[in-house]
Design a protein around this motif. Structure first.
Motif, PDB file in Angstrom:
ATOM      1  N   GLY A 127       0.796  -1.082   0.153  1.00 30.90           N
ATOM      2  CA  GLY A 127      -0.004   0.010  -0.020  1.00 30.90           C
ATOM      3  C   GLY A 127       0.844   1.369   0.071  1.00 30.90           C
ATOM      4  N   GLN A 128       2.091   1.149  -0.221  1.00 33.32           N
ATOM      5  CA  GLN A 128       2.902   2.328  -0.080  1.00 33.32           C
ATOM      6  C   GLN A 128       3.570   2.849  -1.355  1.00 33.32           C
ATOM      7  OE1 GLN A 128       4.078   4.338   2.850  1.00 33.32           O
ATOM      8  NE2 GLN A 128       1.805   3.287   3.423  1.00 33.32           N
ATOM      9  N   GLN A 129       3.225   2.072  -2.696  1.00 34.07           N
ATOM     10  CA  GLN A 129       3.721   2.696  -3.692  1.00 34.07           C
ATOM     11  C   GLN A 129       3.575   4.108  -4.263  1.00 34.07           C
ATOM     12  OE1 GLN A 129       3.754  -0.292  -6.790  1.00 34.07           O
ATOM     13  NE2 GLN A 129       4.139   1.212  -8.308  1.00 34.07           N
ATOM     14  N   LYS A 130       2.633   4.653  -4.056  1.00 37.68           N
ATOM     15  CA  LYS A 130       2.403   6.051  -4.181  1.00 37.68           C
ATOM     16  C   LYS A 130       3.114   6.842  -3.420  1.00 37.68           C
ATOM     17  CE  LYS A 130      -2.141   5.863  -6.578  1.00 37.68           C
ATOM     18  NZ  LYS A 130      -3.711   5.884  -6.470  1.00 37.68           N
ATOM     19  N   ALA A 131       2.876   6.487  -2.201  1.00 32.31           N
ATOM     20  CA  ALA A 131       3.850   7.495  -1.161  1.00 32.31           C
ATOM     21  C   ALA A 131       5.270   7.526  -1.537  1.00 32.31           C
ATOM     22  CB  ALA A 131       3.601   7.086   0.379  1.00 32.31           C
ATOM     23  N   LEU A 132       5.605   6.061  -1.945  1.00 30.16           N
ATOM     24  CA  LEU A 132       7.050   5.996  -2.082  1.00 30.16           C
ATOM     25  C   LEU A 132       7.479   6.877  -3.303  1.00 30.16           C
ATOM     26  CD1 LEU A 132       9.900   4.510  -2.008  1.00 30.16           C
ATOM     27  CD2 LEU A 132       9.023   2.599  -3.157  1.00 30.16           C
ATOM     28  N   SER A 133       6.741   6.749  -4.572  1.00 35.33           N
ATOM     29  CA  SER A 133       6.866   7.308  -5.840  1.00 35.33           C
ATOM     30  C   SER A 133       7.047   9.025  -5.248  1.00 35.33           C
ATOM     31  CB  SER A 133       5.707   7.232  -6.714  1.00 35.33           C
ATOM     32  OG  SER A 133       6.133   7.774  -8.035  1.00 35.33           O
ATOM     33  N   LYS A 134       6.087   9.373  -4.496  1.00 34.01           N
ATOM     34  CA  LYS A 134       6.298  10.961  -4.218  1.00 34.01           C
ATOM     35  C   LYS A 134       7.663  11.191  -3.399  1.00 34.01           C
ATOM     36  CE  LYS A 134       1.366  11.842  -3.970  1.00 34.01           C
ATOM     37  NZ  LYS A 134       0.165  11.999  -2.994  1.00 34.01           N
ATOM     38  N   ALA A 135       7.949  10.251  -2.484  1.00 35.84           N
ATOM     39  CA  ALA A 135       9.255  10.411  -1.751  1.00 35.84           C
ATOM     40  C   ALA A 135      10.469  10.342  -2.730  1.00 35.84           C
ATOM     41  CB  ALA A 135       9.400   9.363  -0.517  1.00 35.84           C
ATOM     42  N   LEU A 136      10.524   9.507  -3.684  1.00 31.80           N
ATOM     43  CA  LEU A 136      11.476   9.329  -4.674  1.00 31.80           C
ATOM     44  C   LEU A 136      11.730  10.527  -5.465  1.00 31.80           C
ATOM     45  CD1 LEU A 136      13.403   7.006  -5.490  1.00 31.80           C
ATOM     46  CD2 LEU A 136      11.739   6.283  -7.141  1.00 31.80           C
ATOM     47  N   GLU A 137      10.390  10.959  -5.715  1.00 30.78           N
ATOM     48  CA  GLU A 137      10.331  12.432  -6.681  1.00 30.78           C
ATOM     49  C   GLU A 137      10.974  13.419  -6.043  1.00 30.78           C
ATOM     50  OE1 GLU A 137       9.692  14.514 -10.057  1.00 30.78           O
ATOM     51  OE2 GLU A 137       8.613  12.541  -9.866  1.00 30.78           O
ATOM     52  N   ALA A 138      10.630  13.665  -4.616  1.00 32.94           N
ATOM     53  CA  ALA A 138      11.289  14.677  -3.849  1.00 32.94           C
ATOM     54  C   ALA A 138      12.725  14.422  -3.608  1.00 32.94           C
ATOM     55  CB  ALA A 138      10.591  14.860  -2.348  1.00 32.94           C
ATOM     56  N   ALA A 139      13.174  13.135  -3.226  1.00 27.72           N
ATOM     57  CA  ALA A 139      14.549  13.035  -2.828  1.00 27.72           C
ATOM     58  C   ALA A 139      15.344  12.981  -3.946  1.00 27.72           C
ATOM     59  CB  ALA A 139      14.639  11.818  -2.273  1.00 27.72           C
ATOM     60  N   HIS A 140      14.955  12.159  -5.055  1.00 25.70           N
ATOM     61  CA  HIS A 140      15.897  12.088  -6.235  1.00 25.70           C
ATOM     62  C   HIS A 140      15.304  12.543  -7.639  1.00 25.70           C
ATOM     63  CE1 HIS A 140      18.481   9.810  -3.715  1.00 25.70           C
ATOM     64  NE2 HIS A 140      17.417   9.106  -3.267  1.00 25.70           N
ATOM     65  N   GLY A 141      14.242  13.255  -7.807  1.00 28.63           N
ATOM     66  CA  GLY A 141      13.990  13.876  -9.113  1.00 28.63           C
ATOM     67  C   GLY A 141      13.192  12.663  -9.873  1.00 28.63           C
ATOM     68  N   MET A 142      12.787  11.897  -9.450  1.00 27.51           N
ATOM     69  CA  MET A 142      12.076  10.514 -10.401  1.00 27.51           C
ATOM     70  C   MET A 142      11.074   9.999  -9.947  1.00 27.51           C
ATOM     71  SD  MET A 142      15.165   7.858 -10.502  1.00 27.51           S
ATOM     72  CE  MET A 142      16.574   9.164 -10.068  1.00 27.51           C
ATOM     73  N   ALA A 143      10.105   9.531 -10.435  1.00 26.64           N
ATOM     74  CA  ALA A 143       8.956   8.686 -10.063  1.00 26.64           C
ATOM     75  C   ALA A 143       9.500   7.131  -9.854  1.00 26.64           C
ATOM     76  CB  ALA A 143       7.714   8.775 -10.792  1.00 26.64           C
ATOM     77  N   PHE A 144       8.690   6.370  -8.963  1.00 24.21           N
ATOM     78  CA  PHE A 144       8.770   5.018  -9.035  1.00 24.21           C
ATOM     79  C   PHE A 144       8.520   4.402 -10.556  1.00 24.21           C
ATOM     80  CE2 PHE A 144       7.737   0.407  -8.091  1.00 24.21           C
ATOM     81  CZ  PHE A 144       8.764   0.120  -7.287  1.00 24.21           C
ATOM     82  N   PRO A 145       9.098   3.705 -11.007  1.00 23.85           N
ATOM     83  CA  PRO A 145       8.802   3.231 -12.534  1.00 23.85           C
ATOM     84  C   PRO A 145       7.629   2.423 -12.514  1.00 23.85           C
ATOM     85  CG  PRO A 145      10.936   2.158 -11.878  1.00 23.85           C
ATOM     86  CD  PRO A 145      10.537   3.111 -10.721  1.00 23.85           C
ATOM     87  N   ALA A 146       6.895   2.672 -13.685  1.00 20.37           N
ATOM     88  CA  ALA A 146       5.785   1.643 -14.127  1.00 20.37           C
ATOM     89  C   ALA A 146       6.363   0.308 -14.486  1.00 20.37           C
ATOM     90  CB  ALA A 146       5.017   2.231 -15.101  1.00 20.37           C
ATOM     91  N   PRO A 147       5.616  -0.752 -14.662  1.00 20.92           N
ATOM     92  CA  PRO A 147       6.416  -1.834 -14.858  1.00 20.92           C
ATOM     93  C   PRO A 147       6.835  -1.887 -16.567  1.00 20.92           C
ATOM     94  CG  PRO A 147       4.062  -2.536 -14.054  1.00 20.92           C
ATOM     95  CD  PRO A 147       4.623  -0.993 -14.174  1.00 20.92           C
ATOM     96  N   ASN A 148       8.252  -2.309 -16.631  1.00 24.74           N
ATOM     97  CA  ASN A 148       8.635  -2.137 -17.901  1.00 24.74           C
ATOM     98  C   ASN A 148       9.148  -0.878 -18.457  1.00 24.74           C
ATOM     99  OD1 ASN A 148       6.756  -5.042 -18.653  1.00 24.74           O
ATOM    100  ND2 ASN A 148       8.926  -5.280 -18.687  1.00 24.74           N
ATOM    101  N   ARG A 149       9.575   0.014 -17.570  1.00 22.42           N
ATOM    102  CA  ARG A 149       9.757   1.344 -17.624  1.00 22.42           C
ATOM    103  C   ARG A 149      10.947   1.700 -16.645  1.00 22.42           C
ATOM    104  NH1 ARG A 149       7.015   0.174 -21.273  1.00 22.42           N
ATOM    105  NH2 ARG A 149       5.271   1.167 -22.185  1.00 22.42           N
TER     106      ARG A 149
END
Length: 156
Positions: free
Chosen positions: A39-61
């Motif tokens: 249940g944390q993928q969206k929150a992780l994606s936001k944290a990854l964006e804030a910390a490293h400037g990229m979203a959590f990748p979609a499958p095969n991306r």
């Protein structure tokens, strides 16, 4: 006592140039498997964006760019390449250092797709497998990740 000498995984094997093709070793920096908690993928994606400037990748991306990239690495998993993971990511995901576990090479040249067609059972033609597309695949009896990084370049 034995004296241990650190060597790169591709020591003595690359660089190699054959015709218009080149195979070179890449040194991506830190490599960390990032697996979001339930249940944390969206929150992780936001944290990854804030910390490293990229979203959590979609499958095969893959997201990000050379030097700082997140590559889809399987179901609910990405490989963060380049920066060491920001501590805030640990609130949303399991982080596992993979820095010494993988060799990373770049295949570049006008015939890169043809070379890889003999090694992997995936259609890597540019009209199907575009820049930023990635796949986990068997490459000559080993599991690998293949990401298109340019019109005729792949990170393996």
């Amino acid at each position: 006592m034995a004296e241990l000498i650190a060597k790169s995984p591709c020591e003595g094997l690359v660089p190699a140039t054959i015709g218009g093709m080149s195979l070179t070793e890449e040194h991506p920096g830190a490599m960390c498997a990032v697996a979001p908690f339930k249940g944390q993928q969206k929150a992780l994606s936001k944290a990854l964006e804030a910390a490293h400037g990229m979203a959590f990748p979609a499958p095969n991306r893959a997201t990000g760019k050379a030097g700082s990239r997140a590559v889809w690495f399987g179901r609910d998993m990405a490989l963060l390449m380049g920066p060491a993971p920001d501590a805030t990511l640990a609130e949303h995901a399991a982080l596992t250092d993979q820095s010494d576990a993988w060799a990373v090479v770049k295949l570049d040249g006008k015939d890169a797709e043809d070379v890889l067609a003999r090694l992997v059972p995936v259609d890597l033609r540019n009209q199907v497998f575009k820049r930023g597309h990635t796949v986990r695949v068997e490459l000559k009896h080993m599991m690998a990740s293949v990401t298109r990084t340019g019109p005729q370049a792949f990170q393996i």
